[in-house]
Design an enzyme around this catalytic site. Structure first.
Site, PDB file in Angstrom:
ATOM      1  N   GLY A   8       0.831  -1.203   0.000  1.00 36.60           N
ATOM      2  CA  GLY A   8       0.000   0.000   0.000  1.00 36.60           C
ATOM      3  C   GLY A   8       0.865   1.252   0.000  1.00 36.60           C
ATOM      4  O   GLY A   8       0.518   2.275   0.608  1.00 36.60           O
ATOM      5  N   GLY A  11      -0.587   4.809  -0.929  1.00 35.21           N
ATOM      6  CA  GLY A  11      -1.723   5.368  -0.191  1.00 35.21           C
ATOM      7  C   GLY A  11      -1.315   6.510   0.724  1.00 35.21           C
ATOM      8  O   GLY A  11      -0.164   6.967   0.703  1.00 35.21           O
ATOM      9  N   TYR A 143     -15.684  -1.701   9.244  1.00 36.57           N
ATOM     10  CA  TYR A 143     -14.302  -1.231   9.402  1.00 36.57           C
ATOM     11  C   TYR A 143     -13.798  -1.606  10.804  1.00 36.57           C
ATOM     12  O   TYR A 143     -12.726  -2.187  10.963  1.00 36.57           O
ATOM     13  CB  TYR A 143     -14.280   0.283   9.199  1.00 36.57           C
ATOM     14  CG  TYR A 143     -12.928   0.933   9.282  1.00 36.57           C
ATOM     15  CD1 TYR A 143     -11.964   0.706   8.318  1.00 36.57           C
ATOM     16  CD2 TYR A 143     -12.626   1.823  10.323  1.00 36.57           C
ATOM     17  CE1 TYR A 143     -10.722   1.337   8.384  1.00 36.57           C
ATOM     18  CE2 TYR A 143     -11.397   2.461  10.387  1.00 36.57           C
ATOM     19  CZ  TYR A 143     -10.448   2.206   9.415  1.00 36.57           C
ATOM     20  OH  TYR A 143      -9.231   2.839   9.486  1.00 36.57           O
ATOM     21  N   LYS A 147     -11.007  -4.194  12.071  1.00 34.50           N
ATOM     22  CA  LYS A 147      -9.840  -3.728  12.839  1.00 34.50           C
ATOM     23  C   LYS A 147      -9.670  -4.540  14.134  1.00 34.50           C
ATOM     24  O   LYS A 147      -8.545  -4.870  14.516  1.00 34.50           O
ATOM     25  CB  LYS A 147      -9.945  -2.231  13.154  1.00 34.50           C
ATOM     26  CG  LYS A 147      -9.750  -1.339  11.931  1.00 34.50           C
ATOM     27  CD  LYS A 147      -8.404  -1.542  11.283  1.00 34.50           C
ATOM     28  CE  LYS A 147      -8.148  -0.675  10.085  1.00 34.50           C
ATOM     29  NZ  LYS A 147      -6.962  -1.095   9.310  1.00 34.50           N
TER      30      LYS A 147
HETATM   31  C1  AKB Z   1     -11.084   6.766   8.941  1.00 40.07           C
HETATM   32  O1  AKB Z   1     -11.624   7.833   9.189  1.00 40.07           O
HETATM   33  O2  AKB Z   1     -11.668   5.793   8.422  1.00 40.07           O
HETATM   34  C2  AKB Z   1      -9.627   6.600   9.330  1.00 40.07           C
HETATM   35  C3  AKB Z   1      -9.479   6.083  10.714  1.00 40.07           C
HETATM   36  C4  AKB Z   1      -9.596   6.986  11.873  1.00 40.07           C
HETATM   37  O3  AKB Z   1      -9.251   4.926  10.896  1.00 40.07           O
HETATM   38  N1  AKB Z   1      -8.967   7.848   9.162  1.00 40.07           N
END
Ligand code: AKB
Length: 317
Positions: A8, A11, A143, A147
């Site tokens: 990555g 990025g 997300y 994580k």
């Molecule tokens: C997002 O906003 O998705 C990222 C994060 C805080 O993980 N910047």
């Protein structure tokens, strides 16, 4: 770290991390991994080796690791929070199936692995103020789910196979180099671009919504110093809280306005982003990172604002 693969590398984090690692360890030992359609260009391409490194293709990753005798992998492949909500299966495929591939390659080839976690790994039932290192996570976004899984799977590979996995929970990262794409905290980057272009900023996040943020140089320093840290001091491994500043949209607006008195902002709240932001902490307690590997940030909102405005003015001139 002798030979490092940055997956990555084009990025938001990767483009600056690759440059910083090349500065510290030498150009030839840092391999800029990319996917088709996001090839390195300019200085990133010319200053050192690069290779296609798609996390969904374990043979491809294994070949690079063998060819360049890689001992450390920075695995930055992931979709950010807002895009992930729109493409949950792709987020899982890249974030988790991809991580599993990397961890297997690392196990077979004795590599250390850094895979970032995020403030997004926390959820509505997490204590929101000075969120402790070890606490309830239970995120409500894909997300966040990915994580938390990243942290747990990385810990599992350390405990079961001895793979040297380490990571931090990144706050929103702010930088003038490569823009982020599809995050909840992106507004805190976009606002500087509007200020320098002399445009009114339309803020998608409500006044009063606090989130942890960090200037990119501190984020890079965290990623590198954790990987360089003495392993015998590490009580934790994956998902260190790190913090440097926490603000709401009005505070960053006021910080910019002190330097650009004519700057204007209005609100047009994006409900998807707001819902995600509301589920995240207001501020993190980073005392474990400070105690276990001497984490200490350099920038606060004011010093970051001065540097962002100066560098964006030069860039957008
Ligand atoms: C997002 O906003 O998705 C990222 C994060 C805080 O993980 N910047």
């Amino acid at each position: 770290m002798k030979n490092v693969l940055v997956i990555g590398s084009t990025g938001q984090i990767g483009s600056e991390l690759t440059r910083e690692l090349r500065k510290r360890y030498g150009n030839d030992s840092i391999i800029a991994g990319y996917i088709k359609g996001a090839e390195p260009k300019g200085e990133l391409k010319e200053s050192g080796p690069s290779a296609e490194a798609d996390v969904t293709n374990p043979e491809m990753i294994a070949n690079i690791v063998k060819k360049y005798n890689v001992d450390t992998i920075y695995n930055l492949a992931a979709l950010l929070s807002v895009v992930a909500e729109k493409k949950p299966q792709l987020a899982w495929k890249i974030g988790i199936d991809g991580l599993w591939n990397i961890l297997e390659v690392a196990r077979e080839n004795n590599c250390a692995v850094f895979t970032p976690s995020s403030i997004g790994s926390f959820g509505p039932s997490t204590p929101h103020v000075q969120t402790p290192q070890d606490t309830v996570q239970r995120p409500c976004t894909i997300y966040g789910v990915s994580k938390v899984t990243t942290e747990l799977l990385s810990d599992y590979y350390f405990k079961k196979y001895g793979v040297d996995t380490r990571s931090v929970r990144f706050p929103g990262l702010i930088s003038y180099v490569t823009p982020p794409g599809g995050g909840t905290t992106d507004y805190a980057v976009d606002i500087y671009y509007s200020a320098v272009r002399g445009e009114k900023f339309v803020c998608p996040i409500k006044k009063g919504t606090l989130m942890d943020m960090m200037y990119m140089p501190d984020g890079l320093h965290a990623a590198i110093s954790l990987m360089e840290a003495d392993p015998t001091r590490l009580v934790h491994r994956n998902g260190f809280n790190i913090a440097s500043m926490s603000f709401d949209p009005d505070e960053i607006f006021q910080a910019i306005k002190r330097h650009k008195p004519n700057f204007e902002m209005e609100y047009d709240v994006d409900m998807l982003k707001q819902g995600i932001a509301d589920s995240w902490p207001d501020s993190l307690d980073d005392s474990c990172a400070r105690a276990e590997w001497d984490w200490k940030p350099q920038y606060d909102l004011e010093s970051m604002t001065v540097d962002m405005l100066k560098n964006l003015e030069a860039k957008l001139k």
